[in-house]
Design a protein around this motif. Structure first.
Motif, PDB file in Angstrom:
ATOM      1  N   CYS A 108       0.797  -1.229   0.000  1.00 21.82           N
ATOM      2  CA  CYS A 108       0.000   0.000   0.000  1.00 21.82           C
ATOM      3  C   CYS A 108       0.831   1.282   0.000  1.00 21.82           C
ATOM      4  O   CYS A 108       0.334   2.334  -0.360  1.00 21.82           O
ATOM      5  N   ARG A 138       1.545   3.038   2.464  1.00 21.92           N
ATOM      6  CA  ARG A 138       1.012   3.959   3.461  1.00 21.92           C
ATOM      7  C   ARG A 138       1.082   3.382   4.869  1.00 21.92           C
ATOM      8  O   ARG A 138       0.426   3.865   5.770  1.00 21.92           O
ATOM      9  N   GLY A 152       0.009   0.434   5.919  1.00 21.95           N
ATOM     10  CA  GLY A 152      -1.168  -0.316   6.313  1.00 21.95           C
ATOM     11  C   GLY A 152      -1.123  -1.807   6.064  1.00 21.95           C
ATOM     12  O   GLY A 152      -1.905  -2.560   6.635  1.00 21.95           O
ATOM     13  N   CYS A 153      -0.192  -2.268   5.222  1.00 15.97           N
ATOM     14  CA  CYS A 153      -0.226  -3.688   4.842  1.00 15.97           C
ATOM     15  C   CYS A 153       0.935  -4.491   5.435  1.00 15.97           C
ATOM     16  O   CYS A 153       0.850  -5.713   5.498  1.00 15.97           O
ATOM     17  N   VAL A 157       2.035   4.644  12.882  1.00 16.38           N
ATOM     18  CA  VAL A 157       1.907   3.279  12.380  1.00 16.38           C
ATOM     19  C   VAL A 157       0.999   2.526  13.349  1.00 16.38           C
ATOM     20  O   VAL A 157       1.224   2.542  14.566  1.00 16.38           O
ATOM     21  N   ALA A 158      -0.020   1.873  12.827  1.00 17.40           N
ATOM     22  CA  ALA A 158      -1.001   1.178  13.655  1.00 17.40           C
ATOM     23  C   ALA A 158      -0.378  -0.025  14.349  1.00 17.40           C
ATOM     24  O   ALA A 158       0.508  -0.687  13.798  1.00 17.40           O
ATOM     25  N   THR A 171      -1.701  -2.767  14.700  1.00 10.71           N
ATOM     26  CA  THR A 171      -2.042  -3.968  13.933  1.00 10.71           C
ATOM     27  C   THR A 171      -1.012  -4.236  12.840  1.00 10.71           C
ATOM     28  O   THR A 171      -0.933  -5.333  12.316  1.00 10.71           O
ATOM     29  N   VAL A 172      -0.217  -3.229  12.504  1.00  9.63           N
ATOM     30  CA  VAL A 172       0.815  -3.380  11.462  1.00  9.63           C
ATOM     31  C   VAL A 172       2.149  -3.770  12.089  1.00  9.63           C
ATOM     32  O   VAL A 172       2.836  -4.658  11.593  1.00  9.63           O
ATOM     33  N   ARG A 226       7.486   3.813   5.708  1.00 16.87           N
ATOM     34  CA  ARG A 226       7.287   4.899   6.674  1.00 16.87           C
ATOM     35  C   ARG A 226       8.546   5.269   7.441  1.00 16.87           C
ATOM     36  O   ARG A 226       8.603   6.343   8.044  1.00 16.87           O
TER      37      ARG A 226
END
Length: 129
Positions: free
Chosen positions: A36, A38, A40-41, A59-60, A62-63, A78
């Protein structure tokens, strides 16, 4: 000008201040797995073996898990190096796909080496100039 060294090939990528690791890889003519772009993946994860980096955007969890934040896992899309860093790709080798861009990276290396030599001769550090 921070650098990214790729372990074990020893390729060195010269980044502009504020540039992400993934952007630097592409700018130097290399290809790497990307999704992605961004954060997210998590497809672009690598292992940071040395050096410091930060993320230019949040950065989430979950990532990147808390353990991954601590063990040096680097999300290349990132991550912005604060110092020279060494990374190891996961499960694949770096691939040079654009020799023209690689030559531009070589010229950046030559400029960085010339500037370092000039600073050494003058007895200054980059911040003193």
């Amino acid at each position: 000008m921070p650098t990214v060294t790729i372990h074990p090939t020893g390729e060195v990528i010269y980044l502009e201040p504020g540039e992400t690791v993934l952007s630097g890889l592409y700018k130097a003519g290399f290809a790497y797995t990307v999704g992605c772009r961004r954060g997210g993946c998590a497809i672009c994860k690598v292992d940071c073996r040395s050096g410091q980096f930060r993320y230019d955007h949040p950065v989430a969890d979950t990532v990147l898990t808390e353990d991954e934040h601590l063990d040096g896992t680097c999300l290349t899309c990132r991550a912005v190096p604060d110092t020279d860093i060494t990374i190891e790709l996961r499960g694949e080798n770096v691939r040079l796909v654009n020799t023209f861009l690689h030559m531009i990276n070589d010229k950046a290396r030559q400029r960085a080496e010339a500037n370092a030599a000039a600073r050494l001769m003058a007895g200054t550090t980059p911040k003193e100039q």
